[in-house]
Write an enzyme that holds these catalytic residues in place. Structure first.
Site, PDB file in Angstrom:
ATOM      1  N   CYS A   1       5.297  -4.489   4.604  1.00 35.50           N
ATOM      2  CA  CYS A   1       5.945  -4.236   3.317  1.00 35.50           C
ATOM      3  C   CYS A   1       7.079  -3.227   3.379  1.00 35.50           C
ATOM      4  O   CYS A   1       8.119  -3.427   2.736  1.00 35.50           O
ATOM      5  CB  CYS A   1       4.917  -3.817   2.262  1.00 35.50           C
ATOM      6  SG  CYS A   1       4.104  -2.229   2.564  1.00 35.50           S
TER       7      CYS A   1
ATOM      8  N   ASP B   1       9.115  -8.312  -4.640  1.00 32.20           N
ATOM      9  CA  ASP B   1       8.217  -7.942  -3.551  1.00 32.20           C
ATOM     10  C   ASP B   1       8.215  -9.043  -2.490  1.00 32.20           C
ATOM     11  O   ASP B   1       7.638 -10.109  -2.690  1.00 32.20           O
ATOM     12  CB  ASP B   1       6.803  -7.724  -4.094  1.00 32.20           C
ATOM     13  CG  ASP B   1       5.835  -7.225  -3.024  1.00 32.20           C
ATOM     14  OD1 ASP B   1       6.286  -6.983  -1.887  1.00 32.20           O
ATOM     15  OD2 ASP B   1       4.643  -7.073  -3.338  1.00 32.20           O
TER      16      ASP B   1
ATOM     17  N   HIS C   1       1.068   0.339  -0.573  1.00 29.04           N
ATOM     18  CA  HIS C   1       1.959  -0.818  -0.629  1.00 29.04           C
ATOM     19  C   HIS C   1       3.261  -0.447  -1.317  1.00 29.04           C
ATOM     20  O   HIS C   1       3.266   0.259  -2.327  1.00 29.04           O
ATOM     21  CB  HIS C   1       1.281  -1.979  -1.373  1.00 29.04           C
ATOM     22  CG  HIS C   1       2.124  -3.204  -1.460  1.00 29.04           C
ATOM     23  ND1 HIS C   1       2.730  -3.772  -0.368  1.00 29.04           N
ATOM     24  CD2 HIS C   1       2.477  -3.977  -2.531  1.00 29.04           C
ATOM     25  CE1 HIS C   1       3.419  -4.836  -0.735  1.00 29.04           C
ATOM     26  NE2 HIS C   1       3.283  -4.981  -2.039  1.00 29.04           N
TER      27      HIS C   1
END
Length: 279
Positions: free
Chosen positions: A79, A131, A116
């Site tokens: 991420c 995302d 995250h």
């Protein structure tokens, strides 16, 4: 903020196979149509993977290092890498981009730390969740944040964002007849330096899920695919899942065939040594 001026935007757009709208002058416009096109192309082209963590390599988050790995090296990333790259590209195009830190909720009621990284992009006064780094269950396209609880269809998959106490927003995915929380994030803004700290935990702490196992994932229109350890899983919108073991000898072929990862000789050699050590 995101060092977009240092990014080779042309190389990035070629890497993701961008085929979206372009202005009369050949430049991309910071509008909603472009945001959708960039986000979808990115998630389709670049797999989620944390092989460098498994191999004990440092994960650098400066834009040039991420560009060398994900764009020129045609690798994937997790991420912090994925969304830092996406943020740099969107900033370079002219979007207003800010970061958020999220708590993973895919492990039931267990309270997990904020590990995250997600993005919030503002277009014409409206905020959108972007995302590219949550793996196989993550959204393919931006998700609007203006309407709490509104369902958003992305192909055969349906998402919703609902507001909880203290302004916390939770992203959920519908599988079959069941809504399942993916993660939740607060309004607090995160900056690239904050992701450096989270990245250090995720890449080095012994309790991190990325330590000691292969994790490679990819979202898709009809099926979502994940390789965790030696198990290959396929998720379907109707709630079904299929699982099968992956033998050590077929790992490299699976990474190529299922996730588009063509590893260097060095990567293959080091990955083979790690797997031998696991056996």
């Amino acid at each position: 903020m995101w060092s977009g001026d240092q990014l080779d935007l042309g190389a990035y757009l070629a890497r993701i196979g961008y085929e979206g709208p372009v202005g009369d002058d050949g430049e991309l416009l910071p509008d909603l149509e472009t945001l959708y096109a960039v986000h979808r192309a990115h998630t389709r082209a670049i797999a989620f993977e944390s092989l460098d963590v498994l191999l004990g390599r440092p994960v650098a988050l400066d834009v040039k290092a991420i560009e060398d790995k994900l764009v020129h090296g045609r690798r994937g990333g997790y991420c912090y890498e994925q969304n830092s790259l996406l943020a740099a590209a969107l900033e370079r195009i002219g979007f207003q981009v800010s970061g958020r830190g999220a708590r993973n909720r895919t492990r039931g009621d267990t309270l997990l730390p904020v590990t995250h990284a997600v993005l919030v992009v503002t277009v014409a006064g409206q905020s959108w969740l972007c995302d590219a780094g949550f793996g196989h269950q993550g959204p393919l396209e931006p998700v609007p944040l203006a309407r709490s609880g509104a369902e958003v269809e992305q192909g055969e998959w349906t998402y919703a964002v609902r507001e909880e106490e203290d302004g916390v927003l939770a992203l959920s995915l519908l599988r079959g007849d069941t809504w399942r929380d993916l993660y939740a994030f607060s309004p607090q803004r995160y900056h690239p330096v904050d992701y450096v700290l989270l990245n250090h935990y995720s890449s080095t702490h012994p309790r991190s899920a990325f330590i000691g196992q292969v994790i490679v994932q990819r979202p898709g229109d009809a099926v979502r695919t994940a390789l965790v350890g030696r198990e290959l899983t396929r998720l379907y919108p109707d709630g079904r899942s299929e699982r099968r073991p992956v033998a050590r000898g077929e790992l490299v072929a699976v990474l190529d065939r299922e996730f588009g990862l063509r590893l260097s000789e060095r990567d293959v050699e080091e990955l083979g040594r790690v797997n031998l050590a696991e056996d």
